[in-house]
Motif scaffolding. Structure first.
Motif, PDB file in Angstrom:
ATOM      1  N   GLU A 103      11.781  -4.773  -3.400  1.00  0.00           N
ATOM      2  CA  GLU A 103      10.496  -4.547  -4.066  1.00  0.00           C
ATOM      3  C   GLU A 103       9.853  -3.216  -3.690  1.00  0.00           C
ATOM      4  O   GLU A 103       8.865  -2.813  -4.311  1.00  0.00           O
ATOM      5  CB  GLU A 103       9.517  -5.673  -3.716  1.00  0.00           C
ATOM      6  CG  GLU A 103       9.940  -7.024  -4.241  1.00  0.00           C
ATOM      7  CD  GLU A 103       9.098  -8.160  -3.691  1.00  0.00           C
ATOM      8  OE1 GLU A 103       8.189  -7.904  -2.863  1.00  0.00           O
ATOM      9  OE2 GLU A 103       9.355  -9.309  -4.074  1.00  0.00           O
ATOM     10  N   CYS A 104      10.386  -2.544  -2.689  1.00  0.00           N
ATOM     11  CA  CYS A 104       9.769  -1.297  -2.226  1.00  0.00           C
ATOM     12  C   CYS A 104       9.899  -0.195  -3.263  1.00  0.00           C
ATOM     13  O   CYS A 104      10.845  -0.156  -4.048  1.00  0.00           O
ATOM     14  CB  CYS A 104      10.362  -0.875  -0.885  1.00  0.00           C
ATOM     15  SG  CYS A 104       9.796  -1.972   0.434  1.00  0.00           S
ATOM     16  N   ASN A 105       8.928   0.726  -3.239  1.00  0.00           N
ATOM     17  CA  ASN A 105       8.783   1.763  -4.254  1.00  0.00           C
ATOM     18  C   ASN A 105       9.904   2.797  -4.257  1.00  0.00           C
ATOM     19  O   ASN A 105      10.035   3.537  -5.212  1.00  0.00           O
ATOM     20  CB  ASN A 105       7.452   2.502  -4.065  1.00  0.00           C
ATOM     21  CG  ASN A 105       6.264   1.557  -4.054  1.00  0.00           C
ATOM     22  OD1 ASN A 105       6.401   0.357  -4.237  1.00  0.00           O
ATOM     23  ND2 ASN A 105       5.098   2.103  -3.840  1.00  0.00           N
ATOM     24  N   SER A 106      10.669   2.894  -3.185  1.00  0.00           N
ATOM     25  CA  SER A 106      11.656   3.961  -3.081  1.00  0.00           C
ATOM     26  C   SER A 106      12.804   3.523  -2.180  1.00  0.00           C
ATOM     27  O   SER A 106      12.646   2.651  -1.333  1.00  0.00           O
ATOM     28  CB  SER A 106      10.971   5.199  -2.489  1.00  0.00           C
ATOM     29  OG  SER A 106      11.901   6.156  -2.090  1.00  0.00           O
ATOM     30  N   ASN A 125       5.622  -0.848  -0.310  1.00  0.00           N
ATOM     31  CA  ASN A 125       5.557  -1.649  -1.532  1.00  0.00           C
ATOM     32  C   ASN A 125       4.102  -1.688  -1.951  1.00  0.00           C
ATOM     33  O   ASN A 125       3.293  -2.362  -1.308  1.00  0.00           O
ATOM     34  CB  ASN A 125       6.094  -3.062  -1.308  1.00  0.00           C
ATOM     35  CG  ASN A 125       6.034  -3.910  -2.561  1.00  0.00           C
ATOM     36  OD1 ASN A 125       5.729  -3.417  -3.642  1.00  0.00           O
ATOM     37  ND2 ASN A 125       6.309  -5.186  -2.416  1.00  0.00           N
ATOM     38  N   ASN A 126       3.766  -0.948  -2.996  1.00  0.00           N
ATOM     39  CA  ASN A 126       2.385  -0.782  -3.455  1.00  0.00           C
ATOM     40  C   ASN A 126       1.534  -0.277  -2.305  1.00  0.00           C
ATOM     41  O   ASN A 126       1.725   0.837  -1.878  1.00  0.00           O
ATOM     42  CB  ASN A 126       1.854  -2.081  -4.075  1.00  0.00           C
ATOM     43  CG  ASN A 126       2.619  -2.438  -5.337  1.00  0.00           C
ATOM     44  OD1 ASN A 126       2.925  -1.575  -6.143  1.00  0.00           O
ATOM     45  ND2 ASN A 126       2.952  -3.707  -5.487  1.00  0.00           N
TER      46      ASN A 126
END
Length: 145
Positions: A103-106, A125-126
């Protein structure tokens, strides 16, 4: 020839309710620190009281301003991005099993500095910054720059 305009325009309430927008700030999560004792919060020669105190201080500082502001700081005060392939972080298996890793952004790690006491590596994550490792011996990635 006369054209009749049937457009009446938008309707607005007399007293519109204006909702305030909350600035997003980082929330730090220590639940998934690496199991490697050299890089987690267990008391060792490398993770001492000074490192712990500096970690708390930096988490406080970074959570006092909105995420956009933190991301715009120079890497010495804010965050820097390091490709995961350029690190030697042992990721806690529970972090991956929980699907939080996905779910992490990168795919990269995000790093913030503890001055001369080390670096903190994690994933975002967000607004949640998952702290995964504390590098107080400066050997988890190349610190050349």
């Amino acid at each position: 020839m006369k054209i009749k305009n049937q457009f009446s325009g938008p309707e607005f309430p007399e007293n519109p309710k204006i909702e305030r927008h909350h600035a997003d700030r980082f929330a730090f999560n220590l639940s998934f620190l690496t199991r490697d004792k050299k890089y987690n919060l267990e008391q060792t020669k490398t993770i001492n009281k000074q490192v712990r105190l500096k970690l708390l201080e930096r988490m406080y500082q970074l959570s006092q301003q909105d995420i956009v502001g933190v991301m715009n700081l120079r890497k010495e005060q804010g965050l820097e991005q390091i490709p995961e392939t350029q690190t030697s972080v042992s990721i806690n298996p529970e972090f991956k099993a929980s699907k939080r890793y996905d779910e992490c952004n990168s795919d990269d790690f995000w790093v913030f500095r503890l001055g001369k006491h080390g670096r903190v590596l994690g994933k975002i994550n967000n607004n949640i910054f998952y702290i995964l490792s504390i590098d107080a011996i400066f050997d988890q990635y190349d610190h050349g720059s």
